[in-house]
Design a protein around this motif. Sequence first.
Motif, PDB file in Angstrom:
ATOM      1  N   GLY A 145       0.811  -1.215   0.000  1.00  0.00           N
ATOM      2  CA  GLY A 145       0.000   0.000   0.000  1.00  0.00           C
ATOM      3  C   GLY A 145       0.839   1.258   0.000  1.00  0.00           C
ATOM      4  N   VAL A 146       1.960   1.244   0.742  1.00  0.00           N
ATOM      5  CA  VAL A 146       2.867   2.389   0.751  1.00  0.00           C
ATOM      6  C   VAL A 146       3.443   2.628  -0.642  1.00  0.00           C
ATOM      7  CG1 VAL A 146       5.083   3.244   1.620  1.00  0.00           C
ATOM      8  CG2 VAL A 146       3.451   2.177   3.193  1.00  0.00           C
ATOM      9  N   ILE A 147       3.809   1.545  -1.331  1.00  0.00           N
ATOM     10  CA  ILE A 147       4.402   1.680  -2.665  1.00  0.00           C
ATOM     11  C   ILE A 147       3.362   2.158  -3.672  1.00  0.00           C
ATOM     12  CG2 ILE A 147       5.629   0.457  -4.501  1.00  0.00           C
ATOM     13  CD1 ILE A 147       6.575  -1.507  -2.283  1.00  0.00           C
ATOM     14  N   VAL A 148       2.139   1.657  -3.572  1.00  0.00           N
ATOM     15  CA  VAL A 148       1.067   2.127  -4.454  1.00  0.00           C
ATOM     16  C   VAL A 148       0.788   3.611  -4.190  1.00  0.00           C
ATOM     17  CG1 VAL A 148      -1.399   1.928  -4.973  1.00  0.00           C
ATOM     18  CG2 VAL A 148       0.008  -0.132  -4.780  1.00  0.00           C
ATOM     19  N   ALA A 149       0.803   4.017  -2.915  1.00  0.00           N
ATOM     20  CA  ALA A 149       0.612   5.432  -2.585  1.00  0.00           C
ATOM     21  C   ALA A 149       1.721   6.285  -3.197  1.00  0.00           C
ATOM     22  CB  ALA A 149       0.574   5.615  -1.072  1.00  0.00           C
ATOM     23  N   ALA A 150       2.942   5.747  -3.219  1.00  0.00           N
ATOM     24  CA  ALA A 150       4.046   6.464  -3.862  1.00  0.00           C
ATOM     25  C   ALA A 150       3.776   6.639  -5.351  1.00  0.00           C
ATOM     26  CB  ALA A 150       5.361   5.710  -3.646  1.00  0.00           C
ATOM     27  N   ALA A 151       3.188   5.615  -5.981  1.00  0.00           N
ATOM     28  CA  ALA A 151       2.835   5.723  -7.401  1.00  0.00           C
ATOM     29  C   ALA A 151       1.778   6.796  -7.618  1.00  0.00           C
ATOM     30  CB  ALA A 151       2.339   4.372  -7.914  1.00  0.00           C
ATOM     31  N   VAL A 152       0.805   6.868  -6.719  1.00  0.00           N
ATOM     32  CA  VAL A 152      -0.245   7.885  -6.832  1.00  0.00           C
ATOM     33  C   VAL A 152       0.350   9.286  -6.683  1.00  0.00           C
ATOM     34  CG1 VAL A 152      -2.347   8.798  -5.771  1.00  0.00           C
ATOM     35  CG2 VAL A 152      -2.054   6.322  -6.047  1.00  0.00           C
ATOM     36  N   TYR A 153       1.284   9.450  -5.756  1.00  0.00           N
ATOM     37  CA  TYR A 153       1.910  10.764  -5.551  1.00  0.00           C
ATOM     38  C   TYR A 153       2.621  11.249  -6.807  1.00  0.00           C
ATOM     39  CZ  TYR A 153       4.860  14.452  -3.649  1.00  0.00           C
ATOM     40  OH  TYR A 153       5.463  15.657  -3.428  1.00  0.00           O
ATOM     41  N   GLN A 154       3.114  10.313  -7.599  1.00  0.00           N
ATOM     42  CA  GLN A 154       3.789  10.674  -8.844  1.00  0.00           C
ATOM     43  C   GLN A 154       2.906  11.525  -9.752  1.00  0.00           C
ATOM     44  OE1 GLN A 154       7.267   9.669  -8.212  1.00  0.00           O
ATOM     45  NE2 GLN A 154       7.110   9.192 -10.372  1.00  0.00           N
ATOM     46  N   LEU A 155       1.597  11.397  -9.610  1.00  0.00           N
ATOM     47  CA  LEU A 155       0.651  12.055 -10.509  1.00  0.00           C
ATOM     48  C   LEU A 155       0.123  13.381  -9.960  1.00  0.00           C
ATOM     49  CD1 LEU A 155      -1.432   8.855 -11.412  1.00  0.00           C
ATOM     50  CD2 LEU A 155       0.544   9.798 -12.628  1.00  0.00           C
ATOM     51  N   ALA A 201       5.986   1.425 -12.918  1.00  0.00           N
ATOM     52  CA  ALA A 201       6.834   0.456 -12.217  1.00  0.00           C
ATOM     53  C   ALA A 201       6.475   0.384 -10.734  1.00  0.00           C
ATOM     54  CB  ALA A 201       8.302   0.825 -12.400  1.00  0.00           C
ATOM     55  N   LEU A 202       6.249   1.536 -10.104  1.00  0.00           N
ATOM     56  CA  LEU A 202       5.865   1.548  -8.694  1.00  0.00           C
ATOM     57  C   LEU A 202       4.521   0.873  -8.479  1.00  0.00           C
ATOM     58  CD1 LEU A 202       6.886   5.163  -7.593  1.00  0.00           C
ATOM     59  CD2 LEU A 202       7.888   3.028  -6.769  1.00  0.00           C
ATOM     60  N   LEU A 203       3.573   1.153  -9.343  1.00  0.00           N
ATOM     61  CA  LEU A 203       2.243   0.554  -9.210  1.00  0.00           C
ATOM     62  C   LEU A 203       2.328  -0.967  -9.325  1.00  0.00           C
ATOM     63  CD1 LEU A 203      -0.797   0.929  -8.915  1.00  0.00           C
ATOM     64  CD2 LEU A 203      -0.934   1.219 -11.403  1.00  0.00           C
ATOM     65  N   ALA A 204       3.043  -1.447 -10.330  1.00  0.00           N
ATOM     66  CA  ALA A 204       3.185  -2.892 -10.504  1.00  0.00           C
ATOM     67  C   ALA A 204       3.918  -3.518  -9.322  1.00  0.00           C
ATOM     68  CB  ALA A 204       3.936  -3.187 -11.808  1.00  0.00           C
ATOM     69  N   LEU A 205       4.954  -2.843  -8.849  1.00  0.00           N
ATOM     70  CA  LEU A 205       5.726  -3.363  -7.720  1.00  0.00           C
ATOM     71  C   LEU A 205       4.878  -3.392  -6.458  1.00  0.00           C
ATOM     72  CD1 LEU A 205       8.419  -4.299  -6.551  1.00  0.00           C
ATOM     73  CD2 LEU A 205       9.055  -1.885  -6.285  1.00  0.00           C
ATOM     74  N   GLY A 206       4.120  -2.327  -6.215  1.00  0.00           N
ATOM     75  CA  GLY A 206       3.281  -2.283  -5.022  1.00  0.00           C
ATOM     76  C   GLY A 206       2.242  -3.386  -5.015  1.00  0.00           C
ATOM     77  N   LEU A 207       1.597  -3.614  -6.154  1.00  0.00           N
ATOM     78  CA  LEU A 207       0.599  -4.682  -6.229  1.00  0.00           C
ATOM     79  C   LEU A 207       1.245  -6.052  -6.031  1.00  0.00           C
ATOM     80  CD1 LEU A 207      -1.577  -3.368  -9.206  1.00  0.00           C
ATOM     81  CD2 LEU A 207      -2.157  -3.364  -6.769  1.00  0.00           C
TER      82      LEU A 207
END
Length: 266
Positions: free
Chosen positions: A138-148, A236-242
Amino acid sequence: MTRTAVPLQSGRALTIVPLVVLAALCWAVVLWRMRGVDGGPGADPGTLGFFTGMWTVMMAAMMLPSVWPTVLVYRRLQAARRERGQHAVGLGPALLLVGYLAAWTVAGLVGFVILKAGRALDIDALSWHRGGPLVAGGVIVAAAVYQLTPLKAACLRQCRGPFSFLLEHWRPGPVGALRMGARHGLWCIGCCWALMAALFALGVMSIPWMAVIAVFIAAEKLLPWRRLATTLVTVALLALGLAVALVPEHVPGLMAPTTTMPEMTM
């Protein structure tokens, strides 16, 4: 020729080579000090002194290769001041880097406190063998969201526009160099804090994940295709987080926490 192109036309090798060599030495120190240390998610970061020293060295290893445009522009502006007969700080580039790394050290201490507080709670439901992968993912997916987000874009523009940044925030003298370095570090933290949060989720002392995050940071700051680089890092972050959340056992290089951090000093 663009406004920002002029300061970047000369002195590249004299700026890039020392920074790369220094970063390589820091990577060597990290590899040496991290032998036998648990690099898994949520692992004990050790004592405050050990973590502070290692985090600063880690930041130098990870960030110096991507901060060279700012150092180069600073050197060229200093050279221009000397040519006009104005005072120039001889150790200005070094002081700029000290201020920059000091900002990142403070940011690391915030992460240290959060990680220590989470470990002190000792919530069994959040242990790695239960809900830990979901939290880390979830932390990694949140990092992907912050990218946007617009904030990410604004901070990244400051990191990618060193000439405009230094002209806007120029301060004379040694103290001015430190202040500019610290201010640039704050913008860099605004740009990269979510990537560092992802590193904490993956294992803050994990050498392979340090390298991955360092590549992400360098790509966003240095590649000429800003939007493409940011998009690729986001995906990459989104895929890694999932993957970490759902199938952590299949994520290459992801180490399940097994041991505690040995008591080490710098």
